[in-house]
Design a protein around this motif. Structure first.
Motif, PDB file in Angstrom:
ATOM      1  N   PRO A  93       0.434   7.368   5.878  1.00  0.00           N
ATOM      2  CA  PRO A  93      -0.964   7.721   5.613  1.00  0.00           C
ATOM      3  C   PRO A  93      -1.874   7.212   6.721  1.00  0.00           C
ATOM      4  O   PRO A  93      -1.570   6.226   7.402  1.00  0.00           O
ATOM      5  CB  PRO A  93      -1.250   7.025   4.280  1.00  0.00           C
ATOM      6  N   ALA A  94      -3.008   7.880   6.893  1.00  0.00           N
ATOM      7  CA  ALA A  94      -3.904   7.573   8.015  1.00  0.00           C
ATOM      8  C   ALA A  94      -4.537   6.198   7.904  1.00  0.00           C
ATOM      9  O   ALA A  94      -4.945   5.611   8.911  1.00  0.00           O
ATOM     10  CB  ALA A  94      -4.989   8.644   8.108  1.00  0.00           C
ATOM     11  N   THR A  95      -4.664   5.661   6.694  1.00  0.00           N
ATOM     12  CA  THR A  95      -5.220   4.320   6.524  1.00  0.00           C
ATOM     13  C   THR A  95      -4.609   3.704   5.269  1.00  0.00           C
ATOM     14  O   THR A  95      -3.786   4.322   4.595  1.00  0.00           O
ATOM     15  CB  THR A  95      -6.760   4.369   6.435  1.00  0.00           C
ATOM     16  N   LEU A 141       0.673  10.470  -3.031  1.00  0.00           N
ATOM     17  CA  LEU A 141      -0.186  10.616  -1.862  1.00  0.00           C
ATOM     18  C   LEU A 141       0.565  10.475  -0.542  1.00  0.00           C
ATOM     19  O   LEU A 141      -0.065  10.436   0.518  1.00  0.00           O
ATOM     20  CB  LEU A 141      -1.327   9.585  -1.930  1.00  0.00           C
ATOM     21  N   VAL A 142       1.883  10.382  -0.592  1.00  0.00           N
ATOM     22  CA  VAL A 142       2.702  10.411   0.626  1.00  0.00           C
ATOM     23  C   VAL A 142       3.474  11.724   0.578  1.00  0.00           C
ATOM     24  O   VAL A 142       4.444  11.867  -0.160  1.00  0.00           O
ATOM     25  CB  VAL A 142       3.662   9.207   0.695  1.00  0.00           C
ATOM     26  N   THR A 143       3.019  12.701   1.352  1.00  0.00           N
ATOM     27  CA  THR A 143       3.523  14.063   1.200  1.00  0.00           C
ATOM     28  C   THR A 143       4.500  14.488   2.287  1.00  0.00           C
ATOM     29  O   THR A 143       4.995  15.600   2.268  1.00  0.00           O
ATOM     30  CB  THR A 143       2.346  15.054   1.169  1.00  0.00           C
ATOM     31  N   ARG A 164      -6.016  15.218  -6.371  1.00  0.00           N
ATOM     32  CA  ARG A 164      -4.729  15.907  -6.215  1.00  0.00           C
ATOM     33  C   ARG A 164      -4.130  16.257  -7.570  1.00  0.00           C
ATOM     34  O   ARG A 164      -3.573  17.343  -7.759  1.00  0.00           O
ATOM     35  CB  ARG A 164      -3.766  15.037  -5.406  1.00  0.00           C
ATOM     36  N   ASP A 209       0.816  -1.206   0.000  1.00  0.00           N
ATOM     37  CA  ASP A 209       0.000   0.000   0.000  1.00  0.00           C
ATOM     38  C   ASP A 209       0.858   1.267   0.000  1.00  0.00           C
ATOM     39  O   ASP A 209       0.629   2.191  -0.795  1.00  0.00           O
ATOM     40  CB  ASP A 209      -0.917  -0.025   1.229  1.00  0.00           C
ATOM     41  N   LEU A 210       1.847   1.331   0.878  1.00  0.00           N
ATOM     42  CA  LEU A 210       2.653   2.537   1.031  1.00  0.00           C
ATOM     43  C   LEU A 210       3.389   2.899  -0.256  1.00  0.00           C
ATOM     44  O   LEU A 210       3.450   4.078  -0.645  1.00  0.00           O
ATOM     45  CB  LEU A 210       3.641   2.365   2.180  1.00  0.00           C
ATOM     46  N   ASP A 253       5.179  11.243   7.682  1.00  0.00           N
ATOM     47  CA  ASP A 253       4.156  10.477   8.399  1.00  0.00           C
ATOM     48  C   ASP A 253       3.530   9.441   7.478  1.00  0.00           C
ATOM     49  O   ASP A 253       3.344   9.677   6.275  1.00  0.00           O
ATOM     50  CB  ASP A 253       3.062  11.404   8.929  1.00  0.00           C
ATOM     51  N   LEU A 258       0.869   4.246  -2.858  1.00  0.00           N
ATOM     52  CA  LEU A 258       0.450   5.609  -2.526  1.00  0.00           C
ATOM     53  C   LEU A 258       1.568   6.600  -2.825  1.00  0.00           C
ATOM     54  O   LEU A 258       1.320   7.696  -3.331  1.00  0.00           O
ATOM     55  CB  LEU A 258       0.050   5.699  -1.056  1.00  0.00           C
ATOM     56  N   PHE A 284      -5.161   3.193   2.013  1.00  0.00           N
ATOM     57  CA  PHE A 284      -6.052   3.652   0.947  1.00  0.00           C
ATOM     58  C   PHE A 284      -6.003   2.761  -0.289  1.00  0.00           C
ATOM     59  O   PHE A 284      -7.036   2.424  -0.864  1.00  0.00           O
ATOM     60  CB  PHE A 284      -5.699   5.090   0.556  1.00  0.00           C
TER      61      PHE A 284
END
Length: 305
Positions: free
Chosen positions: A166-168, A159-161, A214, A150-151, A164, A154, A170
């Motif tokens: 990501p919150a879930t 989507l990894v800005t 985005r 996933d990471l 930190d 993303l 996605f």
């Protein structure tokens, strides 16, 4: 005159009632898709590999069951789970017995692994011509053999800005929705034409789909839902935070009215001085006060600790 009240709750549709789905997919995307399919009425069977050697009795062969029992339990509630060693002759025989009674097979192996197990589309279609397959891959086409999670998908989609996480998950959850959608497509196709099908779902494609706002600039810092609009931000309040979503003009006008800010349309919400004025107003209010204010003046917000 039609009532403006929300419609009474109804029983959920179960369009997959009578459809038999067998899943070999492990970790999160496949089981999450299977959970959705069960909710749509499908009869679901999950086949897992044997647990790791030396693991306690009852240990799942799905890694998800080993590192997050709570999530695994919810994903598989009401779903029959069996253990099948696909690398053994007995396991292969048991699998193909099940496939003979299956409408859609769900997998999450890389293409090379499917070929080694004799589960490539050509071989399966020859043995089980009525069987449709939905294969979850990490990435499409030639990238399907690349390792990833996933990471990484993303990150590839932008989507990894920061540093930190990501919150879930996605991409995994978005991929699960795309996989359940693909099963629906396969069933509709088979009902209309009598033909089975093979479809692949890529988690990287799910990440790219989620990243479209985005790409369009909507969630960039200069976008209306990326921070440029003063009514669509997270602000501190007296004893926590408030997620404010006064985006439409009537919501923005209501917000400005209670905050004592002159409102002149969208230009007000995009003016560089407006965020500070809203922040000053919210900083003096408690979460309870803001909750009451939102209900009284129809302002979309959610307070957080």
């Amino acid at each position: 005159m039609p009532s403006s009240a929300a419609p009474a709750s109804t029983q959920p549709l179960r369009p997959l009632r009578g459809v038999r789905v067998l899943s070999l997919a492990l970790n999160l995307p496949g089981p999450a898709a299977l959970m959705r399919l069960k909710a749509m009425g499908a009869t679901c069977l999950k086949a897992e590999p044997p647990a790791p050697q030396g693991a306690p009795a009852g240990t799942s062969g799905d890694p998800m069951g080993q590192y997050n029992a709570q999530g695994y339990g919810q994903l598989h509630a009401g779903i029959r789970v069996v253990t099948i060693d696909l690398k053994s002759e007995a396991g292969q025989a048991r699998l193909h017995q099940a496939l003979a009674r299956t409408d859609v097979l769900l997998t999450s192996f890389r293409p090379s692994a499917l070929q080694k197990l004799g589960l490539g589309w050509k071989a399966l279609h020859r043995q089980h011509p009525a069987l449709s397959v939905v294969a979850i891959y990490g990435a499409p086409g030639e990238r399907a053999e690349e390792p990833g999670h996933d990471l990484t998908y993303l990150a590839d989609a932008g989507l990894v800005t920061g540093l930190d996480l990501p919150a879930t998950l996605f991409a995994d959850m978005g991929g699960a929705l795309m996989a359940s959608e693909a099963v629906l497509q396969a069933v509709i196709q088979q009902q209309r034409t009598g033909k089975s099908s093979f479809q692949s779902v890529a988690l990287s494609d799910a990440a790219a789909w989620l990243a479209l706002p985005r790409v369009w600039g909507l969630t960039q810092p200069s976008g209306s839902v990326g921070g440029a609009h003063a009514g669509y931000r997270v602000y501190p309040c007296k004893n926590g935070r408030v997620a404010l979503a006064a985006l439409e003009p009537h919501f923005a006008a209501a917000l400005c009215a209670v905050a004592g800010i002159p409102f002149h349309g969208m230009v007000t919400m995009l003016h560089p001085d407006t965020p500070a004025a809203i922040a000053a107003f919210l900083a003096g209010k408690t979460r309870a006060q803001l909750d009451k204010l939102a209900a009284r003046h129809d302002i979309p917000l959610h307070t957080l600790a």
